[in-house]
Design a protein around this motif. Structure first.
Motif, PDB file in Angstrom:
ATOM      1  N   UNK A 150       0.784  -0.958  -0.008  1.00  0.00           N
ATOM      2  CA  UNK A 150      -0.004   0.072  -0.227  1.00  0.00           C
ATOM      3  C   UNK A 150       0.683   1.195  -0.052  1.00  0.00           C
ATOM      4  N   UNK A 151       1.942   1.157   0.781  1.00  0.00           N
ATOM      5  CA  UNK A 151       2.711   2.520   0.788  1.00  0.00           C
ATOM      6  C   UNK A 151       3.799   2.653  -0.586  1.00  0.00           C
ATOM      7  N   UNK A 152       3.733   1.761  -1.613  1.00  0.00           N
ATOM      8  CA  UNK A 152       4.449   1.846  -2.591  1.00  0.00           C
ATOM      9  C   UNK A 152       4.360   3.291  -3.658  1.00  0.00           C
ATOM     10  N   UNK A 153       5.301   3.798  -3.894  1.00  0.00           N
ATOM     11  CA  UNK A 153       5.055   5.096  -4.666  1.00  0.00           C
ATOM     12  C   UNK A 153       4.618   5.012  -6.035  1.00  0.00           C
ATOM     13  N   UNK A 154       4.757   3.717  -6.532  1.00  0.00           N
ATOM     14  CA  UNK A 154       4.336   3.827  -8.090  1.00  0.00           C
ATOM     15  C   UNK A 154       2.925   3.146  -8.286  1.00  0.00           C
ATOM     16  N   UNK A 155       2.061   4.036  -8.529  1.00  0.00           N
ATOM     17  CA  UNK A 155       0.494   3.485  -8.721  1.00  0.00           C
ATOM     18  C   UNK A 155      -0.199   3.771  -9.938  1.00  0.00           C
ATOM     19  N   UNK A 156       0.859   4.033 -10.763  1.00  0.00           N
ATOM     20  CA  UNK A 156       0.631   3.872 -12.460  1.00  0.00           C
ATOM     21  C   UNK A 156      -0.241   2.858 -12.983  1.00  0.00           C
ATOM     22  N   UNK A 157      -1.191   3.131 -13.529  1.00  0.00           N
ATOM     23  CA  UNK A 157      -1.960   2.006 -13.838  1.00  0.00           C
ATOM     24  C   UNK A 157      -3.086   1.294 -12.992  1.00  0.00           C
ATOM     25  N   UNK A 158      -2.877   1.859 -11.793  1.00  0.00           N
ATOM     26  CA  UNK A 158      -3.879   1.145 -10.841  1.00  0.00           C
ATOM     27  C   UNK A 158      -5.360   1.880 -10.768  1.00  0.00           C
ATOM     28  N   UNK A 159      -5.627   2.875 -11.669  1.00  0.00           N
ATOM     29  CA  UNK A 159      -6.993   3.369 -11.693  1.00  0.00           C
ATOM     30  C   UNK A 159      -7.649   2.543 -12.731  1.00  0.00           C
ATOM     31  N   UNK A 160      -7.275   1.454 -13.484  1.00  0.00           N
ATOM     32  CA  UNK A 160      -8.029   0.592 -14.123  1.00  0.00           C
ATOM     33  C   UNK A 160      -6.984  -0.652 -14.597  1.00  0.00           C
ATOM     34  N   UNK A 161      -7.536  -1.580 -14.542  1.00  0.00           N
ATOM     35  CA  UNK A 161      -6.714  -2.919 -14.638  1.00  0.00           C
ATOM     36  C   UNK A 161      -6.439  -3.015 -16.190  1.00  0.00           C
ATOM     37  N   UNK A 162      -5.405  -3.793 -16.393  1.00  0.00           N
ATOM     38  CA  UNK A 162      -4.917  -4.312 -17.651  1.00  0.00           C
ATOM     39  C   UNK A 162      -4.374  -5.508 -17.904  1.00  0.00           C
ATOM     40  N   UNK A 163      -4.329  -6.055 -19.016  1.00  0.00           N
ATOM     41  CA  UNK A 163      -3.588  -7.362 -19.170  1.00  0.00           C
ATOM     42  C   UNK A 163      -2.762  -7.288 -20.280  1.00  0.00           C
ATOM     43  N   UNK A 164      -1.717  -8.015 -20.219  1.00  0.00           N
ATOM     44  CA  UNK A 164      -0.921  -8.067 -21.576  1.00  0.00           C
ATOM     45  C   UNK A 164      -0.571  -9.594 -21.930  1.00  0.00           C
ATOM     46  N   UNK A 165      -0.954  -9.678 -23.374  1.00  0.00           N
ATOM     47  CA  UNK A 165      -1.034 -11.084 -23.791  1.00  0.00           C
ATOM     48  C   UNK A 165      -0.007 -11.264 -25.063  1.00  0.00           C
TER      49      UNK A 165
END
Length: 94
Positions: free
Chosen positions: A19-34
């Motif tokens: 929870x205290x991680x500084x990097x929250x890039x991309x956490x406003x919506x999920x994504x998946x790479x395939x």
């Protein structure tokens, strides 16, 4: 498969982002790479605006790959991630 089984499986990677991680890039919506059989990469993207969409547009895929790498860099290692998972599971089941 429970998170501990997944984390101990050599074919999966489970990493905890504290929870205290500084990097929250991309956490406003999920994504998946395939990675597709022909070697291209596609991304499934969720956001507050869309329920989900798939894209193979290089610019959008690269942006998600960058976010993935940034999030993963701040996450605990696979081995370090097992202890917080065990602790949460213990709390939820007792």
């Amino acid at each position: 498969m429970d998170p501990l089984e997944a984390g101990e499986n050599p074919w999966t990677s489970v990493q905890v982002l504290l929870e205290n991680a500084h990097n929250i890039a991309g956490l406003l919506g999920g994504f998946l790479l395939a990675e597709l059989p022909e070697g291209n990469v596609a991304a499934y993207i969720e956001s507050r605006v869309t329920t989900g969409r798939v894209t193979d547009r290089p610019k959008e895929v690269r942006a998600r790959e960058f976010k993935y790498d940034a999030i993963r860099a701040d996450a605990l290692s696979r081995r370090e991630s097992l202890n917080p998972i065990r602790e949460k599971m213990r709390r939820w089941t007792t």
